[in-house]
Design an enzyme around this catalytic site. Structure first.
Site, PDB file in Angstrom:
ATOM      1  N   TYR A  33      -5.916   5.906   0.131  1.00  0.00           N
ATOM      2  CA  TYR A  33      -6.836   6.376   1.017  1.00  0.00           C
ATOM      3  C   TYR A  33      -6.508   7.470   1.571  1.00  0.00           C
ATOM      4  O   TYR A  33      -5.354   8.388   1.482  1.00  0.00           O
ATOM      5  CB  TYR A  33      -6.734   5.262   2.150  1.00  0.00           C
ATOM      6  N   ARG A 100      -6.836 -11.134 -11.868  1.00  0.00           N
ATOM      7  CA  ARG A 100      -5.492 -10.769 -11.278  1.00  0.00           C
ATOM      8  C   ARG A 100      -4.619 -10.811 -12.401  1.00  0.00           C
ATOM      9  O   ARG A 100      -4.515 -11.928 -12.933  1.00  0.00           O
ATOM     10  CB  ARG A 100      -5.278 -11.939 -10.210  1.00  0.00           C
ATOM     11  N   LYS A 147      -0.281   8.354  -0.370  1.00  0.00           N
ATOM     12  CA  LYS A 147      -0.925   7.765   0.697  1.00  0.00           C
ATOM     13  C   LYS A 147      -1.454   6.397   0.174  1.00  0.00           C
ATOM     14  O   LYS A 147      -2.695   5.969  -0.068  1.00  0.00           O
ATOM     15  CB  LYS A 147      -1.880   8.624   1.151  1.00  0.00           C
ATOM     16  N   GLU A 180       9.514   9.213   9.896  1.00  0.00           N
ATOM     17  CA  GLU A 180       8.135   9.818  10.423  1.00  0.00           C
ATOM     18  C   GLU A 180       7.648   8.418  10.997  1.00  0.00           C
ATOM     19  O   GLU A 180       8.371   7.488  11.028  1.00  0.00           O
ATOM     20  CB  GLU A 180       7.061  10.180   9.325  1.00  0.00           C
ATOM     21  N   LEU A 205       4.932  10.800   4.381  1.00  0.00           N
ATOM     22  CA  LEU A 205       3.888  11.443   3.928  1.00  0.00           C
ATOM     23  C   LEU A 205       3.709  13.004   4.416  1.00  0.00           C
ATOM     24  O   LEU A 205       3.854  13.227   5.553  1.00  0.00           O
ATOM     25  CB  LEU A 205       2.434  10.625   4.317  1.00  0.00           C
TER      26      LEU A 205
HETATM   27  N1  PDD Z   1      -1.836   8.123   8.904  1.00  0.00           N
HETATM   28  N2  PDD Z   1       2.584   9.773   8.097  1.00  0.00           N
HETATM   29  C1  PDD Z   1       1.915   8.418   7.814  1.00  0.00           C
HETATM   30  C2  PDD Z   1       2.859   7.316   7.453  1.00  0.00           C
HETATM   31  C3  PDD Z   1       0.667   8.306   8.015  1.00  0.00           C
HETATM   32  O1  PDD Z   1       0.154   7.426   7.617  1.00  0.00           O
HETATM   33  C4  PDD Z   1       0.069   9.668   8.538  1.00  0.00           C
HETATM   34  C5  PDD Z   1      -1.558   9.657   8.588  1.00  0.00           C
HETATM   35  C6  PDD Z   1       0.573  10.769   9.003  1.00  0.00           C
HETATM   36  C7  PDD Z   1      -0.043  12.120   9.121  1.00  0.00           C
HETATM   37  O2  PDD Z   1      -0.761  12.564   8.305  1.00  0.00           O
HETATM   38  P1  PDD Z   1      -2.195  13.303   8.363  1.00  0.00           P
HETATM   39  O3  PDD Z   1      -1.770  14.616   9.289  1.00  0.00           O
HETATM   40  O4  PDD Z   1      -2.540  13.890   7.217  1.00  0.00           O
HETATM   41  O5  PDD Z   1      -3.228  12.324   9.204  1.00  0.00           O
HETATM   42  C8  PDD Z   1       1.942  10.621   8.427  1.00  0.00           C
HETATM   43  C9  PDD Z   1      -3.503   8.078   9.030  1.00  0.00           C
HETATM   44  C10 PDD Z   1      -4.078   8.769  10.164  1.00  0.00           C
HETATM   45  C11 PDD Z   1      -3.612   6.706   9.226  1.00  0.00           C
HETATM   46  O6  PDD Z   1      -3.116   5.887   8.334  1.00  0.00           O
HETATM   47  O7  PDD Z   1      -4.703   6.262   9.875  1.00  0.00           O
END
Ligand code: PDD
Length: 287
Positions: A33, A100, A147, A180, A205
């Site tokens: 996503y 599945r 992601k 993170e 990420l």
């Molecule tokens: N999350 N680390 C993780 C684990 C994340 O899921 C996200 C983003 C980030 C920050 O990435 P970015 O700057 O590209 O949004 C770091 C999104 C916002 C979410 O899952 O809703």
């Protein structure tokens, strides 16, 4: 005006939008996503978000559901239909619908869903008081650079944070170093005034907000290091903050029960947030 969602070729009223029960995203979290911020009606860093989407799909050997140009057209059309000015666009691509079976299906078409959400600006209180984060063990897999919609550890971490009255949970690896947040990247400012965030690897990420901010930090000439830092270093830091597409940059003033610096949002943080807000305000429509 009813809110619409895009589901596999159709724009549907949000409440009626649905996917098949054998979508592999539903059964295996076999998908990826993106969350793209929308600021003053403009998709922020659309190109880098699409690059990351393509990369995540490539790592999982899921084909792009349509060309980049078509993805842009659909996103812009959905934003138009939903009259979206501030908020975000959510895109999800899964390996598709198939009986599945864990291994890849032979003939599935990737499934694409897009939704939008209008959001309010961050509260003044958040910015003036800062946020609390807790630290939790990082129990995720070893490909956090993808992601993926497989977010159970992140869900559990965020819930633990919510139950502790905190905004976010900073995840900690086996060596005691922060990777993170559950949905944000983690940053500190050292006693010497250097901005530090963990280097991009399979452990985090690589946030698009993170990348944009690094660029702004370099341009402005602030001291900067991309490296891991421990919980102890974070607690002893002068400032701390987090970034993401939905948070932009928000100050962290408490880690577990330890106030960060003087317990108030930092001066460098305020400058960096201002740089980022200016950056977004200066973006222009690219398509
Ligand atoms: N999350 N680390 C993780 C684990 C994340 O899921 C996200 C983003 C980030 C920050 O990435 P970015 O700057 O590209 O949004 C770091 C999104 C916002 C979410 O899952 O809703």
């Amino acid at each position: 005006m009813p809110r619409h969602a895009y589901v596999n070729g159709r724009y549907l009223p949000h409440g009626q939008a649905a996917v098949h029960i054998e979508d592999r995203g539903y059964q295996f979290a076999d998908g990826v996503y993106e969350v793209v911020p929308v600021y003053k009606g403009i998709l922020v860093d659309e190109g880098p978000h699409l690059d990351r989407l393509e990369r995540s799909l490539g790592e999982l050997r899921i084909p792009m559901p349509m060309s980049r140009a078509a993805l842009k057209l659909v996103s812009h059309e959905l934003m138009r239909r939903n009259d979206l000015s501030h908020g975000f666009l959510y895109m999800q691509v899964t390996r598709g619908v198939a009986p599945r079976d864990h291994k890849f299906p032979e003939r599935a078409q990737p499934a694409l869903v897009m939704t939008t959400r209008q959001t309010k600006p961050h509260s003044e209180k958040m910015l003036s008081e800062g946020l609390k984060v807790i630290t939790v063990a990082d129990i995720r897999w070893q490909r956090c650079d993808i992601k993926s919609t497989s977010l159970l550890p992140n869900v559990l971490a965020k819930q633990q944070a919510a139950e502790a009255g905190a905004y976010e949970a900073w995840q900690v690896d086996a060596e005691g170093r922060i990777t993170e947040g559950s949905s944000t990247n983690a940053w500190i400012v050292t006693a010497e005034g250097k901005v530090v965030t963990r280097d991009a690897s399979h452990a985090i990420l690589n946030g698009i907000t993170r990348l944009a901010l690094i660029e702004l930090i370099r341009k402005a000439g602030y001291g900067f290091e991309e490296r891991a830092f421990t919980i102890d270093e974070a607690k002893a830091a002068r400032e701390a903050f987090l970034t993401s597409s939905t948070s932009f940059a928000l100050p962290v003033t408490r880690i577990d029960d330890t106030p960060v610096g003087n317990g108030h949002p930092g001066i460098l943080f305020a400058k960096l947030r201002a740089h980022y807000m200016d950056y977004m305000a200066g973006l222009e429509e690219t398509t």
